[in-house]
Design an enzyme around this catalytic site. Structure first.
Site, PDB file in Angstrom:
ATOM      1  N   ARG A  46      -6.451  -0.271 -20.131  1.00 26.36           N
ATOM      2  CA  ARG A  46      -6.582  -1.504 -20.898  1.00 26.36           C
ATOM      3  C   ARG A  46      -7.380  -1.195 -22.156  1.00 26.36           C
ATOM      4  O   ARG A  46      -8.592  -1.024 -22.115  1.00 26.36           O
ATOM      5  CB  ARG A  46      -7.271  -2.577 -20.046  1.00 26.36           C
ATOM      6  N   HIS A  85     -10.656  -7.535 -21.113  1.00 27.15           N
ATOM      7  CA  HIS A  85      -9.951  -8.092 -19.950  1.00 27.15           C
ATOM      8  C   HIS A  85      -9.253  -9.387 -20.338  1.00 27.15           C
ATOM      9  O   HIS A  85      -8.067  -9.587 -20.066  1.00 27.15           O
ATOM     10  CB  HIS A  85     -10.938  -8.340 -18.812  1.00 27.15           C
ATOM     11  N   TYR A  96     -19.627  -2.358 -21.007  1.00 24.85           N
ATOM     12  CA  TYR A  96     -19.494  -1.572 -19.782  1.00 24.85           C
ATOM     13  C   TYR A  96     -18.651  -0.306 -19.941  1.00 24.85           C
ATOM     14  O   TYR A  96     -18.379   0.382 -18.957  1.00 24.85           O
ATOM     15  CB  TYR A  96     -18.918  -2.442 -18.650  1.00 24.85           C
TER      16      TYR A  96
END
Length: 391
Positions: free
Chosen positions: A285, A289, A298
């Site tokens: 990805r 998200h 993160y």
């Protein structure tokens, strides 16, 4: 649109694993197109099946066009959300090959059960790309007919669609719609994070026990929102299938050719009555998200850069260029088509009428209900309380 037969050998042969070795240190997986655009004629997977993708020149170009258009439309939707025109958006950036490859592998009679990110599969099923934007704008519930397009409504609840798909597939088997070339198969899409959900594992149990004609298609994009893959599993995801009694295989999810070949084989095995299988499309990805997420909190930039070198569109463009299947004029024409369609999409979104608030009750039950009528009346009185208010 790619219509060719990938030339795969099906019917469930098993043999010693001979998956393509990876020099980069990445996991072994089925790959037919390297990140540099090098074409691999065929590869034998751990399942003993020889995978290959033999398309016409026009079909190769069609796959590239699909990838570019899907990415551009997705980017336009992200921009619309950032400008306040959509409530939220789940981008597929980086996962185009996994979706276009598997979407084009579906036959007309096959049924797909998506999550909320399968915009590329939706496009391949011939659905107007504005349909999911109506959902995320809050104008409607999606708008397309699942029976007409053999593509179920988007599912927001993580993993729930795998149980829906399994029940549908069990119905196909019970109706005797397997065992021939015209047999039906089902594919259920989900992410790596969903494999930790009980619904997904229950679906594995039911599909395995009842030999359901379906394919579980996991887009392993490396993160369950903010949790990396190592927080989700101790073994490769595709290996989980063995514990439920059916085969699993990992494919390069940034390789549209390999994804097509592996998915077509799995679907054909299912339609011939050989039961379920699990495909792990190993991809990444590239963005957030959803538009509510901040991935910089993160993951590190060098990781993203490493995956950018494996970009699915860049490798397909390199392949077409190296094989002299497309020139600069073709690529410019595709880019211009993508630009036009994205502008048109934006114009249509901005022209969407705002629905009357009480229409949210219209489609809860097909014939209504006394309780629903009571709630509608209460809501109408609430709305009327604002009439004439300065606020």
């Amino acid at each position: 649109m790619a219509k060719g037969d990938p030339g795969v050998t099906t019917r469930g042969r098993r043999a010693t694993p001979r998956t393509r070795k990876r020099a980069s240190g990445d996991p072994e997986l089925v790959q037919l197109l390297t990140p540099e655009g090098e074409r691999i004629e065929s590869v034998t997977g751990p399942d003993g099946i020889e995978y290959r993708a033999d398309f016409t020149d026009e079909e190769y170009r069609g796959l590239y066009r699909d990838l570019v258009l899907v990415r551009k439309l997705d980017a336009e939707a992200t921009a619309l959300q950032r400008q306040g025109e959509l409530g939220i958006w789940a981008s597929l950036l980086g996962q185009e090959a996994a979706q276009v490859g598997s979407g084009r592998a579906l036959r007309t009679q096959d049924m797909a059960f998506p999550t909320y990110r399968e915009h590329g599969v939706l496009y391949c099923r011939g659905i107007d790309p504005i349909m999911p934007l109506g959902l995320f704008r809050g104008v409607d519930q999606g708008g397309w007919d699942p029976n007409e397009f053999k593509f179920n409504m988007y599912t927001i609840v993580i993993g729930a669609q795998t149980l829906h798909a399994t029940g549908y597939a069990m119905g196909i088997a019970m109706d005797g719609k397997t065992g021939t070339d015209e047999g039906e198969a089902v594919i259920a899409y989900f992410g790596d994070g969903a494999t930790s959900q009980g619904d997904v594992n229950e679906a594995f149990v039911w599909a395995g026990v009842f030999n359901a004609p379906m394919v579980f298609f996991c887009q392993n994009n490396q993160y369950a929102i903010s949790e990396p893959l190592e927080r989700q599993t101790r073994i490769p995801l595709y290996q989980r299938a063995a514990g439920f009694g059916f085969p699993g295989i990992r494919v390069d999810g940034n390789d549209v050719l390999a994804t097509y070949a592996v998915t077509r084989t799995a679907l054909d095995n299912a339609r011939y009555g050989q039961g379920p299988s699990l495909i792990e499309a190993y991809t990444y990805r590239m963005g957030a998200h959803t538009t509510s997420d901040d991935p910089t909190r993160y993951r590190i930039a060098s990781e993203v850069e490493a995956w950018q070198a494996k970009d699915p569109i860049a490798r397909m463009k390199a392949f077409l260029t190296n094989q002299q299947l497309a020139d600069a004029d073709f690529f410019a024409e595709v880019d211009e088509q993508a630009r036009r369609e994205s502008v048109h999409l934006r114009e249509r979104v901005l022209a969407m009428p705002n629905p009357e608030p009480d229409t949210l009750f219209d489609h809860v039950y097909p014939n209504g209900s006394p309780l629903l009528d009571q709630q509608r009346e209460q809501f109408s009185r609430y709305l009327e309380s604002f009439e004439g208010s300065a606020h």
